[in-house]
Design a protein around this motif. Structure first.
Motif, PDB file in Angstrom:
ATOM      1  N   ALA A 222       0.833  -1.206   0.000  1.00  0.00           N
ATOM      2  CA  ALA A 222       0.000   0.000   0.000  1.00  0.00           C
ATOM      3  C   ALA A 222       0.865   1.252   0.000  1.00  0.00           C
ATOM      4  CB  ALA A 222      -0.930  -0.009   1.212  1.00  0.00           C
ATOM      5  N   ASP A 223       1.953   1.233   0.759  1.00  0.00           N
ATOM      6  CA  ASP A 223       2.875   2.363   0.818  1.00  0.00           C
ATOM      7  C   ASP A 223       3.525   2.590  -0.545  1.00  0.00           C
ATOM      8  OD1 ASP A 223       4.365   4.414   2.014  1.00  0.00           O
ATOM      9  OD2 ASP A 223       5.977   3.053   2.595  1.00  0.00           O
ATOM     10  N   GLN A 224       3.994   1.533  -1.163  1.00  0.00           N
ATOM     11  CA  GLN A 224       4.679   1.646  -2.449  1.00  0.00           C
ATOM     12  C   GLN A 224       3.737   2.078  -3.566  1.00  0.00           C
ATOM     13  OE1 GLN A 224       6.601  -2.141  -3.037  1.00  0.00           O
ATOM     14  NE2 GLN A 224       7.751  -1.954  -1.124  1.00  0.00           N
ATOM     15  N   THR A 225       2.533   1.509  -3.585  1.00  0.00           N
ATOM     16  CA  THR A 225       1.605   1.860  -4.663  1.00  0.00           C
ATOM     17  C   THR A 225       1.057   3.276  -4.490  1.00  0.00           C
ATOM     18  OG1 THR A 225      -0.209   0.753  -3.480  1.00  0.00           O
ATOM     19  CG2 THR A 225       0.939  -0.514  -5.168  1.00  0.00           C
ATOM     20  N   SER A 226       0.888   3.707  -3.254  1.00  0.00           N
ATOM     21  CA  SER A 226       0.452   5.076  -3.022  1.00  0.00           C
ATOM     22  C   SER A 226       1.457   6.067  -3.606  1.00  0.00           C
ATOM     23  CB  SER A 226       0.286   5.321  -1.513  1.00  0.00           C
ATOM     24  OG  SER A 226      -0.014   6.681  -1.248  1.00  0.00           O
ATOM     25  N   ALA A 227       2.735   5.822  -3.331  1.00  0.00           N
ATOM     26  CA  ALA A 227       3.780   6.734  -3.793  1.00  0.00           C
ATOM     27  C   ALA A 227       4.036   6.610  -5.287  1.00  0.00           C
ATOM     28  CB  ALA A 227       5.072   6.470  -3.022  1.00  0.00           C
ATOM     29  N   GLN A 228       4.118   5.388  -5.796  1.00  0.00           N
ATOM     30  CA  GLN A 228       4.545   5.192  -7.189  1.00  0.00           C
ATOM     31  C   GLN A 228       3.396   5.254  -8.194  1.00  0.00           C
ATOM     32  OE1 GLN A 228       7.745   5.269  -7.722  1.00  0.00           O
ATOM     33  NE2 GLN A 228       8.111   5.294  -5.522  1.00  0.00           N
ATOM     34  N   TRP A 229       2.218   4.805  -7.821  1.00  0.00           N
ATOM     35  CA  TRP A 229       1.091   4.835  -8.756  1.00  0.00           C
ATOM     36  C   TRP A 229       0.325   6.149  -8.713  1.00  0.00           C
ATOM     37  CZ3 TRP A 229      -1.585  -0.607  -7.876  1.00  0.00           C
ATOM     38  CH2 TRP A 229      -0.696  -1.612  -8.248  1.00  0.00           C
ATOM     39  N   PHE A 230       0.229   6.744  -7.509  1.00  0.00           N
ATOM     40  CA  PHE A 230      -0.600   7.931  -7.358  1.00  0.00           C
ATOM     41  C   PHE A 230       0.169   9.165  -6.887  1.00  0.00           C
ATOM     42  CE2 PHE A 230      -3.276   4.167  -6.779  1.00  0.00           C
ATOM     43  CZ  PHE A 230      -4.194   4.381  -7.800  1.00  0.00           C
TER      44      PHE A 230
END
Length: 232
Positions: A222-230
């Motif tokens: 969740a941390d990685q996708t929040s930063a990298q996707w959004f």
């Protein structure tokens, strides 16, 4: 044993709250007041009143709603920390059902019991160490016409002391919720949310044991996708 149906239902209800308030856009832009409103509303739906009051009071008294999430990467503006933390929880809501259903087929599944409060606290509190961590400075530059302008930017305060990104957040989490000190599932998720990047050599020795905890995996993703996707 983890109640998957209950988590899935609650996750949909909370995603509806997020969508209705619409605090964060898909490009990472956000409105600070809506971010705060969403965190408070979700807290009221998940936590006991005393727990909610303790969390929000700590956030308000420690610059959580005004701090950036970083100095030059995701959320590098005032309010970015709260927006990033909220987005990590939203991503957790999206990722959790599939991960936990898959984990339920593992022989390790009986070792962990997770509920929606565990997921919320792990996500919202994973970066508590960044609250009040930064100072605002000004830099002088010139535009293409030669006119002088001043820009604000964030830097880490020189007086900061930290025991490590994840572990420092755990200390603050326990400060708010001393009754949670025995909840290793949540504590491990907060402490190890950065994966290998925030560990000493000694801590890396038994790192694989921590990713047996599905909540550690959920918060990392969740941390990685929040930063990298959004970008938040």
């Amino acid at each position: 044993m983890t109640n998957l149906e209950e988590i899935e239902k609650k996750a949909e209800d909370l995603k509806t709250i997020f969508t209705s308030i619409s605090p964060i856009k898909t490009d990472g832009s956000f409105e600070c007041e809506k971010v705060k409103e969403c965190i408070i509303t979700m807290s009221e739906n998940i936590l006991e009143t005393a727990e909610k009051d303790a969390l929000i009071s700590w956030m308000e008294n420690n610059e959580f709603f005004t701090s950036p999430a970083s100095t030059k990467y995701h959320g590098n503006k005032a309010g970015g920390l709260a927006a990033h933390s909220l987005m990590v929880f939203y991503q957790s809501l999206c990722l959790t059902p599939g991960i936990l259903r898959n984990f339920s087929t593992s022989e390790l599944s009986d070792k962990y019991e997770i509920d929606i409060k565990d997921i919320f606290l792990s996500a919202i509190c994973h970066d508590l160490c960044k609250a009040g961590f930064y100072a605002v400075k000004q830099r002088r530059s010139k535009d293409f016409t030669g006119n002088v302008k001043y820009e604000s930017y964030f830097v880490a305060k020189e007086e900061n002391r930290t025991l490590g990104h994840g572990n420092e957040s755990v200390l603050r989490f326990i400060e708010i919720f001393p009754q949670m000190i025995t909840n290793r599932t949540v504590i491990e998720a907060i402490s190890r949310h950065m994966g290998y990047t925030d560990l000493t050599d000694m801590e890396k020795i038994n790192y694989n044991n921590f990713i047996q905890n599905p909540l550690v995996v959920i918060i990392q993703l969740a941390d990685q996708t929040s930063a990298q996707w959004f970008n938040i």
